[in-house]
Design an enzyme around this catalytic site. Structure first.
Site, PDB file in Angstrom:
ATOM      1  N   ASP A  37       0.767  -1.209   0.043  1.00 10.75           N
ATOM      2  CA  ASP A  37       0.065   0.015   0.068  1.00 10.75           C
ATOM      3  C   ASP A  37       0.746   1.239  -0.005  1.00 10.75           C
ATOM      4  OD1 ASP A  37      -2.228  -1.366  -0.089  1.00 10.75           O
ATOM      5  OD2 ASP A  37      -2.795  -1.041   2.191  1.00 10.75           O
ATOM      6  N   LYS A  59      -3.205   3.607  -3.275  1.00 12.86           N
ATOM      7  CA  LYS A  59      -4.247   4.361  -3.736  1.00 12.86           C
ATOM      8  C   LYS A  59      -4.018   5.723  -3.151  1.00 12.86           C
ATOM      9  CE  LYS A  59      -6.586   0.516  -2.798  1.00 12.86           C
ATOM     10  NZ  LYS A  59      -7.421  -0.188  -1.662  1.00 12.86           N
ATOM     11  N   MET A 174      -9.236   8.037   8.634  1.00 18.49           N
ATOM     12  CA  MET A 174      -9.537   8.643   7.448  1.00 18.49           C
ATOM     13  C   MET A 174     -10.480  10.012   7.764  1.00 18.49           C
ATOM     14  SD  MET A 174     -10.392   5.290   5.277  1.00 18.49           S
ATOM     15  CE  MET A 174     -10.849   4.196   6.645  1.00 18.49           C
TER      16      MET A 174
HETATM   17  N1  SAH Z   1      -5.156  -0.573   8.520  1.00 15.22           N
HETATM   18  C1  SAH Z   1      -4.652   0.746   8.586  1.00 15.22           C
HETATM   19  C2  SAH Z   1      -5.893   1.795   8.497  1.00 15.22           C
HETATM   20  C3  SAH Z   1      -5.985   2.027   6.913  1.00 15.22           C
HETATM   21  S1  SAH Z   1      -7.105   3.326   6.623  1.00 15.22           S
HETATM   22  C4  SAH Z   1      -4.496   0.655  10.136  1.00 15.22           C
HETATM   23  O1  SAH Z   1      -5.042  -0.460  10.956  1.00 15.22           O
HETATM   24  O2  SAH Z   1      -3.831   1.597  10.860  1.00 15.22           O
HETATM   25  C5  SAH Z   1      -5.875   4.760   6.358  1.00 15.22           C
HETATM   26  C6  SAH Z   1      -6.065   5.434   7.578  1.00 15.22           C
HETATM   27  O3  SAH Z   1      -5.308   4.917   8.698  1.00 15.22           O
HETATM   28  C7  SAH Z   1      -5.427   6.983   7.299  1.00 15.22           C
HETATM   29  O4  SAH Z   1      -6.343   7.801   6.651  1.00 15.22           O
HETATM   30  C8  SAH Z   1      -5.209   7.500   8.662  1.00 15.22           C
HETATM   31  O5  SAH Z   1      -6.298   7.811   9.345  1.00 15.22           O
HETATM   32  C9  SAH Z   1      -4.837   6.323   9.336  1.00 15.22           C
HETATM   33  N2  SAH Z   1      -3.477   6.099   9.639  1.00 15.22           N
HETATM   34  C10 SAH Z   1      -2.599   5.195   8.993  1.00 15.22           C
HETATM   35  N3  SAH Z   1      -1.395   5.576   9.211  1.00 15.22           N
HETATM   36  C11 SAH Z   1      -1.281   6.475  10.324  1.00 15.22           C
HETATM   37  C12 SAH Z   1      -0.401   7.277  11.146  1.00 15.22           C
HETATM   38  N4  SAH Z   1       0.808   6.864  10.771  1.00 15.22           N
HETATM   39  N5  SAH Z   1      -0.634   8.453  11.560  1.00 15.22           N
HETATM   40  C13 SAH Z   1      -2.033   8.654  11.628  1.00 15.22           C
HETATM   41  N6  SAH Z   1      -3.051   7.914  11.070  1.00 15.22           N
HETATM   42  C14 SAH Z   1      -2.654   6.965  10.445  1.00 15.22           C
END
Ligand code: SAH
Length: 264
Positions: A37, A59, A174
């Site tokens: 990703d 994406k 998100m």
């Molecule tokens: N599967 C992932 C989430 C995917 S959706 C998980 O468990 O973390 C993608 C969202 O995750 C982003 O829009 C944001 O809200 C969050 N996200 C992912 N990495 C992040 C980070 N390092 N800091 C803050 N938000 C994060």
């Protein structure tokens, strides 16, 4: 594993490569193909074999670079070539990562697969900002929700009424794009506008940024500081603990010194 083809759906953690699990690093070290990703922390792909095929299935928020159906197909095709495929996803693969959709597709295609859990930004994001999502006396429940409340591809309706009161702590992933809508819906459905909230951007990475504000002010502050994704929104009384701990650390001591002082 590679002779018959296999897909490992692996969580890459929130960003800091040291938050990758040992199992995830081992899988990366033997994969023939890595389909990853966009939100994969820098340095994590260094765990891959030098001759591994790296495919960026990332994406961008507005435009999908590779359609989900094409990613599903790709995983199946590569596995059927006899490859050991790692499907590397940010955070935990089953928390808003469409990992379940991929697993269901692999299952229906009869491709053997496994799921390696990862450290999710939904919990690691708040923790990295020193915000506990629960606390025995302050918050005894936490809800994780998506900030995208509209999805035309499925008819699951977002229940703001229930969500606003769902738990002591609310965590939105998100959250940046629809921040206005999230906050106004929470407040209009009964969440206290004065309750503290925080946005944690690029949690666990060197770019980490945290802003604290009462719920009714978070949109204004986020917009004036030009906060862009990725970020998690945390709403709840434990945010105050995060502020207190941040202040403690900001006294000029390193986190290690503070920890030492507390343990001593
Ligand atoms: N599967 C992932 C989430 C995917 S959706 C998980 O468990 O973390 C993608 C969202 O995750 C982003 O829009 C944001 O809200 C969050 N996200 C992912 N990495 C992040 C980070 N390092 N800091 C803050 N938000 C994060």
């Amino acid at each position: 594993m590679s002779s018959s083809g296999f897909v490992s759906i692996v969580g890459a953690g929130p960003g800091d490569p040291e938050l990758l699990t040992i199992k995830a690093a081992k899988r990366l070290g033997c994969a023939d193909v890595i389909v990853h990703d966009r939100l994969i922390g820098e340095g994590i792909l260094n765990y891959c074999r030098e001759d591994a095929e790296l495919i960026d299935a990332g994406k961008t928020p507005g435009g999908h670079r590779i359609q989900q159906e094409d990613i599903n197909r790709l995983l199946v095709d590569k596995a059927r070539e006899g490859k050991f495929v790692v499907r590397l996803k940010g955070g935990d693969p089953f928390v808003f990562g469409r990992g379940a959709e991929e697993a269901l597709f692999l299952a229906s295609a009869g491709v053997p697969f496994e799921v390696i859990p990862g450290v999710s930004s939904s919990l690691a994001g708040p923790a990295a900002a020193l915000i506990p999502v629960t606390h025995r006396c302050v918050a005894r429940s936490v809800t994780i929700a998506t900030g995208h409340d509209r999805d035309n591809s499925c008819d699951k309706v977002f229940d703001w009424e229930a969500l606003a009161k769902a738990s002591d702590t609310l965590v939105f992933l998100m959250a940046v794009e629809n921040l206005e809508r999230i906050v106004s819906n929470l407040i209009s459905h009964g969440r206290n506008p004065k309750q503290l909230s925080a946005l944690v951007r690029w949690a666990t990475t060197p770019e980490q940024q945290v802003i604290f504000a009462p719920l009714q002010e978070i949109v204004h502050i986020a917009r004036s500081r030009h906060i862009t994704p990725p970020a998690v929104l945390v709403v709840g009384d434990t945010v105050e603990i995060g502020m207190e701990l941040s202040r403690a650390i900001a006294y000029g001591e390193t986190p290690e010194e503070v920890m030492h002082a507390h343990v001593a």
